[in-house]
Structure formats: structure tokens, C-alpha cells
Design an enzyme around this catalytic site. Structure first.
Site, short mmCIF file in Angstrom:
data_model
loop_
_atom_site.label_atom_id
_atom_site.label_comp_id
_atom_site.label_asym_id
_atom_site.label_seq_id
_atom_site.Cartn_x
_atom_site.Cartn_y
_atom_site.Cartn_z
N ASP A 12 0.81 -1.22 0.00
CA ASP A 12 0.00 0.00 0.00
C ASP A 12 0.84 1.27 0.00
OD1 ASP A 12 -2.22 -1.65 0.13
OD2 ASP A 12 -2.28 -1.61 2.31
N LYS A 15 1.93 2.05 -5.12
CA LYS A 15 2.49 1.49 -6.36
C LYS A 15 1.57 1.74 -7.55
CE LYS A 15 2.49 -2.49 -4.36
NZ LYS A 15 2.20 -2.09 -2.98
N GLY A 16 0.26 1.58 -7.32
CA GLY A 16 -0.71 1.74 -8.42
C GLY A 16 -0.58 3.12 -9.04
N GLY A 39 -4.44 -4.42 -3.67
CA GLY A 39 -5.45 -3.40 -3.94
C GLY A 39 -4.71 -2.13 -4.32
N HIS A 40 -4.75 -1.76 -5.59
CA HIS A 40 -4.00 -0.61 -6.08
C HIS A 40 -4.98 0.49 -6.49
CE1 HIS A 40 -0.60 -3.63 -7.27
NE2 HIS A 40 -0.79 -3.54 -5.96
N THR A 41 -4.86 1.62 -5.83
CA THR A 41 -5.81 2.72 -6.06
C THR A 41 -5.20 3.73 -7.02
OG1 THR A 41 -6.27 2.50 -3.72
CG2 THR A 41 -7.30 4.35 -4.85
N GLN A 223 2.11 -6.04 -3.24
CA GLN A 223 2.59 -6.14 -1.85
C GLN A 223 3.88 -5.32 -1.68
OE1 GLN A 223 1.61 -9.51 -3.37
NE2 GLN A 223 -0.34 -8.66 -2.78
N THR A 238 3.46 -12.46 2.88
CA THR A 238 2.61 -13.13 1.90
C THR A 238 3.40 -14.31 1.33
OG1 THR A 238 1.08 -12.79 0.05
CG2 THR A 238 3.21 -11.63 -0.09
N THR A 298 -8.36 -3.24 -0.25
CA THR A 298 -8.92 -4.57 -0.49
C THR A 298 -9.90 -4.98 0.59
OG1 THR A 298 -7.00 -5.28 -1.76
CG2 THR A 298 -8.31 -7.03 -0.78
N LEU A 330 3.72 12.42 0.90
CA LEU A 330 4.44 13.44 1.66
C LEU A 330 3.44 14.42 2.28
CD1 LEU A 330 7.40 14.53 2.19
CD2 LEU A 330 6.85 16.26 0.46
P1 GDP Z 1 -0.67 0.24 -3.58
O1 GDP Z 1 -1.27 -1.01 -3.08
O2 GDP Z 1 0.80 0.32 -3.31
O3 GDP Z 1 -1.01 0.55 -5.00
O4 GDP Z 1 -1.31 1.41 -2.69
P2 GDP Z 1 -2.87 1.57 -2.26
O5 GDP Z 1 -3.63 2.07 -3.43
O6 GDP Z 1 -3.37 0.36 -1.58
O7 GDP Z 1 -2.73 2.66 -1.11
C1 GDP Z 1 -2.15 3.89 -1.34
C2 GDP Z 1 -3.16 4.98 -0.99
O8 GDP Z 1 -2.50 6.23 -1.00
C3 GDP Z 1 -4.29 5.12 -2.01
O9 GDP Z 1 -5.44 5.54 -1.34
C4 GDP Z 1 -3.78 6.19 -2.95
O10 GDP Z 1 -4.82 6.90 -3.62
C5 GDP Z 1 -3.08 7.08 -1.99
N1 GDP Z 1 -1.94 7.83 -2.50
C6 GDP Z 1 -0.91 7.42 -3.27
N2 GDP Z 1 0.02 8.39 -3.38
C7 GDP Z 1 -0.44 9.43 -2.64
C8 GDP Z 1 0.08 10.72 -2.31
O11 GDP Z 1 1.18 11.10 -2.70
N3 GDP Z 1 -0.70 11.49 -1.49
C9 GDP Z 1 -1.91 11.10 -1.04
N4 GDP Z 1 -2.61 11.93 -0.26
N5 GDP Z 1 -2.42 9.91 -1.30
C10 GDP Z 1 -1.68 9.08 -2.09
P1 IMO Z 2 -0.81 -4.22 -2.20
O1 IMO Z 2 -0.37 -4.79 -3.55
C1 IMO Z 2 -0.92 -4.57 2.13
C2 IMO Z 2 -0.76 -8.62 3.79
C3 IMO Z 2 -1.97 -9.08 4.57
C4 IMO Z 2 -1.28 -10.02 5.57
C5 IMO Z 2 -0.19 -10.66 4.75
C6 IMO Z 2 -0.53 -12.02 4.17
O2 IMO Z 2 -2.10 -3.51 -2.25
O3 IMO Z 2 0.30 -3.47 -1.59
P2 IMO Z 2 -2.10 -12.78 2.15
O4 IMO Z 2 -3.56 -12.58 1.92
O5 IMO Z 2 -1.23 -12.22 1.08
O6 IMO Z 2 -1.74 -14.20 2.46
O7 IMO Z 2 -1.79 -11.96 3.51
O8 IMO Z 2 0.08 -9.76 3.67
N1 IMO Z 2 -1.02 -8.13 2.42
C7 IMO Z 2 -1.02 -6.85 2.07
N2 IMO Z 2 -0.90 -5.74 2.82
N3 IMO Z 2 -1.05 -4.47 0.79
C8 IMO Z 2 -1.13 -5.58 0.03
O9 IMO Z 2 -1.10 -5.55 -1.32
C9 IMO Z 2 -1.17 -6.84 0.67
N4 IMO Z 2 -1.29 -8.11 0.23
C10 IMO Z 2 -1.17 -8.89 1.31
O10 IMO Z 2 -2.62 -8.01 5.20
O11 IMO Z 2 -0.67 -9.25 6.57
MG MG Z 3 -2.78 -1.65 -1.79
#
Ligand code: GDP
Ligand code: IMO
Ligand code: MG
Length: 423
Positions: A12, A15-16, A39-41, A223, A238, A298, A330
Site C-alpha cells: 500500500d 504502487k498503483g 489493492g491498487h488505487t 505487496q 505473503t 482490499t 508526503l
Molecule cells: P498500492 O497497493 O501500493 O497501489 O497502494 P494503495 O492504493 O493500496 O494505497 C495507497 C493509498 O495512498 C491510495 O489511497 C492512494 O490513492 C493514496 N496515494 C498514493 N500516493 C499518494 C500521495 O502522494 N498522497 C496522497 N494523499 N495519497 C496518495
Molecule cells: P498491495 O499490492 C498490504 C498482507 C496481509 C497479511 C499478509 C498475508 O495492495 O500493496 P495474504 O492474503 O497475502 O496471504 O496476507 O500480507 N497483504 C497486504 N498488505 N497491501 C497488500 O497488497 C497486501 N497483500 C497482502 O494483510 O498481513
Molecule cells: Mg494496496
């Protein structure tokens, strides 16, 4: 130029959003590991998209997106994702989404085994996403998995399920959990497998010829490095290699296809699920949750939050071969008067610059911090490095120095336009 985007923390990191930004320059976007646990937002023109299995490059229309052999693929979940995206106006066809026939199949049975394992672990549970990830990778390693090349042949799918289902039921039944029948599973899986069939093939020759003909390839990690099955906080990880090496084994493109590794990390640290988190800080978590931030994409779970940990970052830069750091969120620190940064760990009186491998040592860690002045200015409208407040620049420079890699991007908001590229 072929680039890998990897998470440097516990997932999280954003990356998305970084992949979405870099896709503009890419021809092909490749996912090589993980599954629907990700879960990539991505936010484009105010519209929010959440991607789980499909590479974030899908939002760019004519790019090719591929799901590689290293992914564990839940066809039911993928079809739900496709339906959601189509509802948002994104067309998904075999021209923009290809799936490797060597990827492993996740079934409802694997989801139930995931839940069963977690229930058995009691207060030692991993806190998985319950998407069946661990049991499917376990089947792959145990050589009892079902690959898509076999899953798309109805007779073969039945034959393989006839071996797998009784073994799984023998675990589930004594626990009073849901058991499965071969017919029931086939009925549940068939519509999704049929929907995906035109996308599934041996995509490795096509990927390699794209590379050889000079097309630009972007690898989308899922991840983060400390969820990596080898380098992470084992066993709270994971079940795949989330670090940059995983993208080669997970796609069939060799390591010499990669020139650049962008490591994504938040300006602070977050974690969902159980496991060690040395810089965990309830006050910072309350503060960020109060801003409506840091709830999982997610599972919707509130993420634990803490200060930036450069012990982790240093190790992650090393094992991934990071060439540029993309620091996101930031803006989350904009109002803070002071900002702490963990420079090293004290473990039983000894200084540690790298994370320990033995699991008991994680409980003994005392994080050692340096305190920097905050900038207390809104950064969300900044569009260049020079527009960032001086104290924000100083913070970024210090973290890069401690991590051992240069800053390449700075995120100051969730929107596509809110990323500064650093020369
Ligand atoms: P990922 O799994 O690495 O793709 O990240 P997620 O999407 O799960 O979580 C990142 C969260 O941070 C999401 O809600 C994004 O919209 C948000 N996000 C990403 N970069 C920034 C940023 O620079 N500032 C802010 N405020 N939100 C961000
Ligand atoms: P993205 O790609 C954050 C965590 C779970 C748990 C551990 C194992 O959005 O960054 P699993 O279901 O993979 O066997 O769970 O890994 N986990 C994540 N945490 N972002 C993710 O993906 C994750 N994918 C798995 O919360 O701690
Ligand atoms: Mg995520």
C-alpha cells in the site's frame, strides 16, 4: 528502458499510482506475482479505480497488460474486477489484457483453506486477506496446483479437482468449515473461466519479442518488500517474492531485461494484518485516520501507522537494487510540527542498521529516531522540487541519504497530476 515498480514497506505504498504515471512511457505493463490480495488505487480526473489483479496500465487504453505465470489467479474475483472496470467505462479485451496459461488457479476451496488456517492459528494468525493466496502458492510448491492451461480444459479440471477436493475436505470437515464437491466447484468456476478463456495463452514468447523489438516494459509489483516470503518479516508475510527478482521468475522475462528499479515508499510507514512493526505509533495513526487516510483498498481495514523506518528502507533498497525512490504521501505530514525518522535499531544494547532474521529479535527492537522540523505548509499544489518547502526537501534528502538511493518521484496527493518527477 524497462522498469520495475516495487513496494519497499508492507504494501500500500502507492504502487498503483506510480505505475499509472510511468505507464504513459510504457508499451506493456506486467504483473508477475501475488493475486487478488493486492489493492491498487489510482485516481484519474477525480475518478477512483481500485485494481486487484489487473495491471494499473489498463487505465491507459491502448497499452498491453499482462498477468504472468507467477500470479495466483482467482477467475471469479478477476471477472468481478472486469465487470466493475467495464462499469467505469474501461474496455477489457484480449487486445489489452493477456493472461499466462502457467498462472495457478485460486478456487473457493483455497479461500476456505486460507480462512481455516487463520482460524487454527488463533492469536498467532497472519491477518491474511483471505483471498486464498497462501494455500494456492502452497499447492504450487507441493506440485498439486492447477494451472490455467489445465483449468481451461474441462475434463482435466475435473480430473485435477477429483484429486484435490477430498484432500481439502479432510482438513475442512473436522473444523466444521464449508466442504466442497467437484461438481459444485466446476459450476462456480466455469462461467468465469469461459469469460477469461480468450485472454489465456502462453504469453512468454510475445513478451520476449516485445522486449527484443524495443518496446518498453513496466513491471508492476504487488505487496511490499517486508511481505516478501524470503526478505520479509517471516512468517508474517505473503507467499510470493514481492521484491524485484520476482518479476523475472513471475513473467518469463529474464533479469537482463530490467534496467531500472523504482522503489515506492510512503513518507511514513503503514502496515495491515499482524506482525512486527517497530515504528508503530498510535498517535500518528489517529492523526492520519482522522484525515480519512490509511484504510485498506482490499479489505477496508484501518492500517497501522508509524514514522518512516530507514532500517527497512536501507535493506529494501539493497535487495531490490533500487535506482530511484518514489516517496508518496508526503502531504500526509504537511501539518506536523516535527517529524521523526528511524535511523537504526537498538537490539539488546547493540546497534543494528539492517532488520534481523530471527523472529524473537523483532520483539526486542527499540527504534532510534532523529527528529527533523516539519514544514507546516500545504504541498498538494507543488509541481516541482523547487516548489516544495525547504524543510520538506531536507526531510527527503535525509531519508535518501539514510536509505542509500536517490529520490526520483515525490507524491503530494492521490491524483495523477500530483507526482513530482525529480531530475
Ligand atoms: P498500492 O497497493 O501500493 O497501489 O497502494 P494503495 O492504493 O493500496 O494505497 C495507497 C493509498 O495512498 C491510495 O489511497 C492512494 O490513492 C493514496 N496515494 C498514493 N500516493 C499518494 C500521495 O502522494 N498522497 C496522497 N494523499 N495519497 C496518495
Ligand atoms: P498491495 O499490492 C498490504 C498482507 C496481509 C497479511 C499478509 C498475508 O495492495 O500493496 P495474504 O492474503 O497475502 O496471504 O496476507 O500480507 N497483504 C497486504 N498488505 N497491501 C497488500 O497488497 C497486501 N497483500 C497482502 O494483510 O498481513
Ligand atoms: Mg494496496
Amino acid at each position: 528502458m524497462n522498469t520495475v515498480v516495487v513496494g519497499l514497506q508492507w504494501g500500500d505504498e502507492g504502487k498503483g499510482k506510480v505505475v499509472d504515471l510511468l505507464t504513459e512511457q510504457a508499451d506493456v505493463v506486467v504483473r508477475g506475482q501475488g493475486g487478488a490480495n493486492a489493492g491498487h488505487t489510482v485516481i484519474v480526473e477525480g475518478k477512483k479505480y481500485v485494481l486487484h489483479l489487473i495491471p494499473s496500465g489498463i487505465l491507459w487504453g491502448r497499452k498491453l497488460n499482462t498477468i504472468g505465470n507467477g500470479v495466483v489467479l482467482d477467475p471469479i474475483s478477476l471477472c468481478e474486477e472486469i465487470t466493475t472496470l467495464e462499469g467505469q467505462g474501461i474496455a477489457i479485451t484480449p487486445d489489452n489484457l493477456l493472461i499466462s496459461n502457467r498462472a495457478h488457479l485460486v478456487t473457493p476451496l483455497h479461500r476456505e483453506l486460507d480462512a481455516a488456517r487463520e482460524a487454527n492459528l488463533g492469536d498467532k494468525k497472519i491477518g491474511t486477506t483471505k483471498r486464498g493466496i497462501g494455500p494456492t502458492y502452497a499447492d504450487k510448491a507441493n506440485r498439486i496446483g492447477i494451472r490455467l492451461a489445465d483449468a481451461i480444459r474441462p475434463e482435466k479440471l475435473r480430473e485435477l479437482l477429483e484429486i484435490r477436493v477430498p484432500e481439502a475436505n479432510a482438513i475442512l470437515e473436522p473444523l466444521g468449515l464449508q466442504t466442497f464437491t467437484v461438481d459444485g466447484l466446476i459450476e462456480d468456476l466455469t462461467p468465469s473461466i469461459d469469460r477469461l478463456r480468450p485472454h489465456i495463452s502462453d504469453i512468454i514468447p510475445a513478451l520476449n519479442s516485445a522486449w527484443k523489438s524495443g518496446q518498453s516494459i513496466l513491471f508492476e509489483g504487488a505487496q511490499g518488500s517486508f511481505l516478501d516470503i524470503d526478505f520479509g518479516t517471516y512468517p508474517f508475510v505473503t507467499s510470493s517474492n514481492t521484491t524485484s527478482g520476482g518479476c523475472a521468475t513471475g513473467s518469463g522475462l529474464p533479469p537482463n531485461a530490467i534496467q531500472e528499479v523504482i522503489g515506492v515508499c510512503k513518507a511514513y510507514t503503514t502496515r495491515v494484518g499482524a506482525g512486527p512493526f517497530p515504528t508503530d505509533n498510535a498517535d500518528l495513526a489517529d492523526y492520519l485516520h482522522g484525515l480519512g487516510r490509511e484504510f485498506g483498498a482490499t479489505t477496508g481495514r484501518a492500517r497501522s501507522c508509524g514514522w518512516l523506518d530507514t532500517v527497512l528502507l536501507r535493506y529494501a533498497c539493497m535487495v531490490n537494487g533500487v535506482t530511484g525512490l518514489a516517496i508518496t504521501n508526503l502531504d500526509g505530514l504537511d501539518e506536523r510540527e516535527t517529524i521523526d525518522i528511524c535511523t537504526h535499531y537498538d537490539i539488546n544494547g547493540e546497534k543494528h542498521e539492517f532488520p534481523p532474521a530471527d523472529r524473537d529479535a523483532w520483539d526486542q527492537i527499540v527504534p532510534v529516531y532523529e527528529t527533523l522540523p516539519g514544514w507546516q505548509k500545504d504541498t498538494t499544489e507543488c509541481r516541482t522540487w523547487d516548489e516544495l518547502p525547504e524543510n520538506a526537501q531536507a526531510y527527503l534528502n535525509r531519508l535518501a541519504e539514510l536509505a542509500g538511493a536517490p529520490v526520483s518521484h515525490v507524491g503530494i496527493g492521490p491524483g495523477r497530476e500530483q507526482t513530482i518527477s525529480v531530475k
